[in-house]
Motif scaffolding. Structure first.
Motif, PDB file in Angstrom:
ATOM      1  N   GLN A   1       9.229  -8.784   9.061  1.00  0.00           N
ATOM      2  CA  GLN A   1       9.162  -8.085  10.347  1.00  0.00           C
ATOM      3  C   GLN A   1       8.256  -8.824  11.330  1.00  0.00           C
ATOM      4  O   GLN A   1       8.460  -8.761  12.535  1.00  0.00           O
ATOM      5  CB  GLN A   1       8.643  -6.658  10.146  1.00  0.00           C
ATOM      6  N   LYS A   2       7.240  -9.486  10.794  1.00  0.00           N
ATOM      7  CA  LYS A   2       6.343 -10.265  11.657  1.00  0.00           C
ATOM      8  C   LYS A   2       7.108 -11.358  12.392  1.00  0.00           C
ATOM      9  O   LYS A   2       6.682 -11.829  13.446  1.00  0.00           O
ATOM     10  CB  LYS A   2       5.240 -10.902  10.817  1.00  0.00           C
ATOM     11  N   LYS A   3       8.218 -11.796  11.810  1.00  0.00           N
ATOM     12  CA  LYS A   3       9.019 -12.861  12.421  1.00  0.00           C
ATOM     13  C   LYS A   3      10.113 -12.274  13.318  1.00  0.00           C
ATOM     14  O   LYS A   3      11.073 -12.937  13.667  1.00  0.00           O
ATOM     15  CB  LYS A   3       9.647 -13.729  11.330  1.00  0.00           C
ATOM     16  N   ASN A   4       9.960 -10.982  13.624  1.00  0.00           N
ATOM     17  CA  ASN A   4      10.894 -10.285  14.520  1.00  0.00           C
ATOM     18  C   ASN A   4      12.308 -10.241  13.962  1.00  0.00           C
ATOM     19  O   ASN A   4      13.285 -10.249  14.710  1.00  0.00           O
ATOM     20  CB  ASN A   4      10.912 -10.941  15.911  1.00  0.00           C
TER      21      ASN A   4
ATOM     22  N   GLU B   1      -1.995  -4.833   3.976  1.00  0.00           N
ATOM     23  CA  GLU B   1      -0.525  -4.863   4.045  1.00  0.00           C
ATOM     24  C   GLU B   1       0.084  -4.415   2.719  1.00  0.00           C
ATOM     25  O   GLU B   1       1.132  -3.748   2.695  1.00  0.00           O
ATOM     26  CB  GLU B   1      -0.058  -6.268   4.404  1.00  0.00           C
TER      27      GLU B   1
ATOM     28  N   GLN C   1       3.876   2.948   9.114  1.00  0.00           N
ATOM     29  CA  GLN C   1       3.489   1.697   9.769  1.00  0.00           C
ATOM     30  C   GLN C   1       2.545   1.936  10.947  1.00  0.00           C
ATOM     31  O   GLN C   1       1.577   1.185  11.141  1.00  0.00           O
ATOM     32  CB  GLN C   1       4.724   0.951  10.252  1.00  0.00           C
TER      33      GLN C   1
ATOM     34  N   GLU D   1      -1.113   0.260  11.591  1.00  0.00           N
ATOM     35  CA  GLU D   1      -1.352  -0.570  12.775  1.00  0.00           C
ATOM     36  C   GLU D   1      -2.523  -0.029  13.597  1.00  0.00           C
ATOM     37  O   GLU D   1      -3.347  -0.799  14.115  1.00  0.00           O
ATOM     38  CB  GLU D   1      -0.077  -0.632  13.623  1.00  0.00           C
TER      39      GLU D   1
END
Length: 411
Positions: free
Chosen positions: A195-198, A309, A336, A340
């Motif tokens: 998800q960090k990489k979209n 995480e 999430q 965050e």
């Protein structure tokens, strides 16, 4: 030759002893040499004279085209000769998104092959192959874990060595180790990483096909996820030993033979899971305890973000199994969002680098300041000092000394 390394080897045939995966070599024919290989896609030759590919198994080219991992001969024979090929099959299959043939899958799942895998393959090779599956530019960790789980290989890879000779202490007498739980957490861990990489991940089929440069830190997180089910278990390491330590540490060190630094980092990550869940829940209720949070970040050290995480992946796993196409997006979003918000609050407080904070006075200086003798008392004073620094990072050293005098009641 021309700045390239070139190996020259003769065609060979092999004979394996029942107790070893190291064969006795003999000169062989092209067909014999192809048959001794692990998989058909690795058993083709290029003939320099004819400039043609020679596929003596008759399956190699087609399997390469169709994406199939198949053994050149009966898979039971190939795998019994060298059981490490089971793990190599999973590694090749996951990296290239190839399917194991039905015959290979059935053989790899048989108890006879699993017994051979446990007895003939060194524990170092287990660690090396697992790292190869879960890290690197072409790694597809979720697909590798899915295959390992389907083959019921996780209990063997993550097994406790000499299990009959050591004592395993569960948190509850009836609690059992369930590595299927760890596999589900590992899927959520991958979901968070990608998800960090979209990436937009709609279902497990799409997720399995995604590959990327999985760095060492991510590998350790996947490994930590697989070991979450044992995080509360302890062991004495060997019979008669009174000292106990985390079972996960024993698995990492003895079953996978990982480097000491990696063992330490994963053990810290696992320790932090329940602690981060606790402080995160307190912060969500408005209770931001600087000292408690700073002490936790300091204890977990530079892997605290990975541990956080991992805690999030664990809580997401309680929502359900990602591979069942979880549809409760609201529940996922809330989990999430809480993490965050907690992470943002932690950074805004400056405690994200609490593990780097040093004491303003060392033990010898405190002995001189308070004119006391060396001993456990100074250890308590050092702890009080750090708590003051965590809570009041902008205060002066003079105020710290006054605070300590008041706390320990020394004039």
């Amino acid at each position: 030759m021309f700045d390239l390394w070139i190996d020259f080897v003769n065609l060979r045939s092999e004979v394996y002893a029942e107790s070893s995966r190291i064969p006795e070599m003999k000169f062989g024919t092209p067909s014999e040499d192809a048959s001794r290989r692990d998989f058909t896609i690795n058993s083709m030759f290029y003939n320099l004279s004819t400039q043609k590919i020679e596929d003596h198994t008759k399956f190699g080219l087609n399997d390469l085209k169709e994406g199939i991992i198949r053994t050149p001969i009966d898979p039971k024979v190939t795998l019994l000769d060298d059981p490490l090929r089971v793990l190599r099959a999973v590694r090749f299959g996951s990296r290239f998104s190839f399917e194991l043939s039905n015959e290979l899958f059935a053989a790899a799942k048989s108890e006879k092959i699993k017994t051979a895998l446990s007895s003939k393959v060194s524990r170092e090779r287990f660690g090396i192959e697992l790292e190869g599956m879960l890290s690197g530019k072409s790694a597809r960790p979720s697909l590798a874990i899915n295959t390992l789980q389907a083959l019921d290989l996780l209990p063997i890879i993550l097994s406790v060595q000499s299990i009959d000779e050591i004592e395993i202490i569960p948190p509850l007498a009836e609690e059992k180790i369930d590595f299927n739980e760890g596999a589900n957490i590992a899927f959520w861990m991958g979901w968070l990483i990608y998800q960090k990489k979209n990436e937009t991940l709609r279902n497990v089929l799409e997720f399995d096909k995604i590959c990327g440069d999985v760095q060492n830190g991510n590998f350790l997180q996947f490994l930590g996820a697989l070991l979450v089910p044992v995080r509360h278990f302890r062991t004495n390491g060997k019979q008669g030993c009174t000292k106990v330590f985390p079972l996960a540490q024993h698995i990492l060190k003895e079953s996978l033979k990982l480097k000491s630094k990696d063992v330490q980092d994963v053990t810290k990550m696992l320790f932090g899971i329940d602690c981060f869940i606790e402080v995160k829940n307190s912060v969500s209720k408005g209770d931001f305890d600087r000292i408690k949070i700073a002490e936790l970040v300091n204890e977990v050290g530079n892997v605290w973000e990975m541990s956080l995480e991992l805690a999030c992946a664990y809580e997401l796993s309680l929502v359900g199994d990602l591979r069942q196409n979880i549809e409760d997006s609201k529940a996922i979003f809330l989990v999430q969002q809480n993490y965050e918000m907690f992470k943002q609050a932690l950074f805004e407080s400056g405690l994200n680098e609490a593990w780097k904070i040093k004491p303003w006075f060392n033990g010898k200086e405190l002995i001189d300041i308070f004119n006391v003798k060396k001993g456990p008392f100074i250890g308590n004073v050092m702890k009080l000092q750090m708590q003051y620094i965590y809570k009041n990072p902008k205060e002066s050293k003079e105020n710290l000394i006054e605070h300590l005098r008041h706390k320990i009641n020394i004039n």
